[in-house]
Scaffold this active site. Sequence first.
Site, PDB file in Angstrom:
ATOM      1  N   LYS A  26      -4.865  -5.316  12.386  1.00 20.87           N
ATOM      2  CA  LYS A  26      -4.255  -6.736  12.469  1.00 20.87           C
ATOM      3  C   LYS A  26      -3.122  -7.811  12.766  1.00 20.87           C
ATOM      4  O   LYS A  26      -2.129  -6.879  12.112  1.00 20.87           O
ATOM      5  CB  LYS A  26      -5.749  -7.442  11.851  1.00 20.87           C
ATOM      6  CG  LYS A  26      -4.585  -8.025  10.064  1.00 20.87           C
ATOM      7  CD  LYS A  26      -3.519  -9.462   9.992  1.00 20.87           C
ATOM      8  CE  LYS A  26      -3.197  -9.239   8.418  1.00 20.87           C
ATOM      9  NZ  LYS A  26      -2.204  -9.721   8.181  1.00 20.87           N
ATOM     10  N   ASP A  53      -8.499 -10.663   3.506  1.00 24.28           N
ATOM     11  CA  ASP A  53      -8.327 -10.073   4.752  1.00 24.28           C
ATOM     12  C   ASP A  53      -9.576  -9.408   5.293  1.00 24.28           C
ATOM     13  O   ASP A  53     -10.019  -8.598   6.506  1.00 24.28           O
ATOM     14  CB  ASP A  53      -6.790  -9.318   5.255  1.00 24.28           C
ATOM     15  CG  ASP A  53      -5.880 -10.199   5.691  1.00 24.28           C
ATOM     16  OD1 ASP A  53      -6.514 -11.129   5.514  1.00 24.28           O
ATOM     17  OD2 ASP A  53      -3.976  -9.557   5.315  1.00 24.28           O
TER      18      ASP A  53
HETATM   19  P1  ATP Z   1      -2.799  -7.255   4.033  1.00 23.46           P
HETATM   20  O1  ATP Z   1      -2.113  -7.443   5.898  1.00 23.46           O
HETATM   21  O2  ATP Z   1      -3.371  -7.139   4.141  1.00 23.46           O
HETATM   22  O3  ATP Z   1      -1.682  -7.315   3.178  1.00 23.46           O
HETATM   23  P2  ATP Z   1      -0.730  -4.489   4.921  1.00 23.46           P
HETATM   24  O4  ATP Z   1      -0.870  -3.910   5.810  1.00 23.46           O
HETATM   25  O5  ATP Z   1       0.857  -5.505   4.411  1.00 23.46           O
HETATM   26  O6  ATP Z   1      -2.177  -5.719   3.897  1.00 23.46           O
HETATM   27  P3  ATP Z   1      -1.775  -2.116   2.996  1.00 23.46           P
HETATM   28  O7  ATP Z   1      -1.634  -0.701   4.740  1.00 23.46           O
HETATM   29  O8  ATP Z   1      -3.034  -2.494   3.682  1.00 23.46           O
HETATM   30  O9  ATP Z   1      -0.984  -3.010   3.055  1.00 23.46           O
HETATM   31  O10 ATP Z   1      -1.349  -0.977   1.370  1.00 23.46           O
HETATM   32  C1  ATP Z   1      -0.939  -1.992   0.883  1.00 23.46           C
HETATM   33  C2  ATP Z   1      -0.841  -0.784  -0.657  1.00 23.46           C
HETATM   34  O11 ATP Z   1      -2.362  -0.961  -0.548  1.00 23.46           O
HETATM   35  C3  ATP Z   1      -0.321   0.423  -0.021  1.00 23.46           C
HETATM   36  O12 ATP Z   1       0.516   0.337  -0.805  1.00 23.46           O
HETATM   37  C4  ATP Z   1      -1.014   0.964  -0.553  1.00 23.46           C
HETATM   38  O13 ATP Z   1      -0.642   2.250  -1.580  1.00 23.46           O
HETATM   39  C5  ATP Z   1      -2.604   0.331  -1.554  1.00 23.46           C
HETATM   40  N1  ATP Z   1      -3.712   1.210  -0.085  1.00 23.46           N
HETATM   41  C6  ATP Z   1      -5.171   0.913  -1.182  1.00 23.46           C
HETATM   42  N2  ATP Z   1      -6.135   1.403  -0.777  1.00 23.46           N
HETATM   43  C7  ATP Z   1      -5.199   1.617   0.669  1.00 23.46           C
HETATM   44  C8  ATP Z   1      -6.124   2.182   2.082  1.00 23.46           C
HETATM   45  N3  ATP Z   1      -7.050   2.942   1.991  1.00 23.46           N
HETATM   46  N4  ATP Z   1      -5.327   2.363   3.446  1.00 23.46           N
HETATM   47  C9  ATP Z   1      -3.662   1.795   2.961  1.00 23.46           C
HETATM   48  N5  ATP Z   1      -2.879   1.369   1.327  1.00 23.46           N
HETATM   49  C10 ATP Z   1      -4.116   0.969   1.033  1.00 23.46           C
END
Ligand code: ATP
Length: 316
Positions: free
Chosen positions: A11, A141
């Site tokens: 997203k 989210d």
């Molecule tokens: P958001 O936009 O919801 O804040 P994000 O895109 O910034 O999320 P993610 O890629 O979801 O961040 O990952 C954040 C942290 O969560 C990572 O550092 C990772 O170690 C941990 N994590 C736990 N489960 C997952 C997963 N299934 N996929 C990715 N990261 C994960």
Amino acid sequence: MDRCVLLAPAKINLYLEIIGDRPDGFHELAMVMQSVDLCDRITIARAGTQDISLKCKHPLVPSDETNLAYRAADLMRQEFAEVYARFGGVKIEIEKNIPVGAGLAGGSGNAAAVLVGMNQLWQLGLTSVELERLGAKLGSDVPFCINGGTALATGRGEQVSPLTDVQAYCAVLAKYQSLSVSTPWAYQTYRKQFESTYVREADDLAARQNRVHSGPMVAAISQKDPEQISQLLYNDLEKVVLPEHPKVQELKETMARSPQAKGVMMSGSGPTVFALAGSQADANEMVKAVRAALPDEDLGLWVAPFNTTGIRLVEA
Ligand code: ATP
């Protein structure tokens, strides 16, 4: 059904306004979310044992019970103990294509996929609303990620109202692969700097959320007016993330200089920056121009058209 395969799209935030604090420690937000066609692929299979297990080859993604997708399966195990006793555990495999820690809700999408997949596998017949309610227990989210498309998200992000689909656009996503931003850090830093601007009274909070609901971005989406949408992109978190990461600021400026870029903004807590292009051909041109202007191997660029759906079952 013994096994299913699902696609979980990333997203972007077309709009992210931080309105105030909440008693639960989260922020009161008003966001416009958009799914884009850059997807993780999640396979869920009956384990044949009582265990939940998870595999993901990405070095930054945990394969243990801290993975949000594992937590989603564990939540299903707790909520539907009798069904779990009958069907047993699940094996989850995640093929990661969405950059991690990028502001693209990769983890939340994976959790949403597990809820949708286990609903199929265990033949639970849960509705979207019921799946969203479960998703809200895992992360702000997750409810949006279930149905995706274009939506307004309020509260801490978990209250989702679908908006008219915007199909006309294609996003170029850009992220320095070695850079990630912690979402809690971004919100805590924002609080330290801007707490004095927070809306305090409940009535004022509701008025601010209504202002977004009846405001120009939602109107531009209802009118399917891509030019207006591009002009109205907004993200409060840029105020703390861009000064901390000058490279991301430079990336944003470089993308904005591309003649094909209609609007440029950071997504969520960053550090991914996205630019909107009117067509896939324009998006491809923009990728070439940005690559030429910033010849850094660490810079990842993806072309991701707007997506009208959330989690998609592709094999059952
Ligand atoms: P958001 O936009 O919801 O804040 P994000 O895109 O910034 O999320 P993610 O890629 O979801 O961040 O990952 C954040 C942290 O969560 C990572 O550092 C990772 O170690 C941990 N994590 C736990 N489960 C997952 C997963 N299934 N996929 C990715 N990261 C994960």
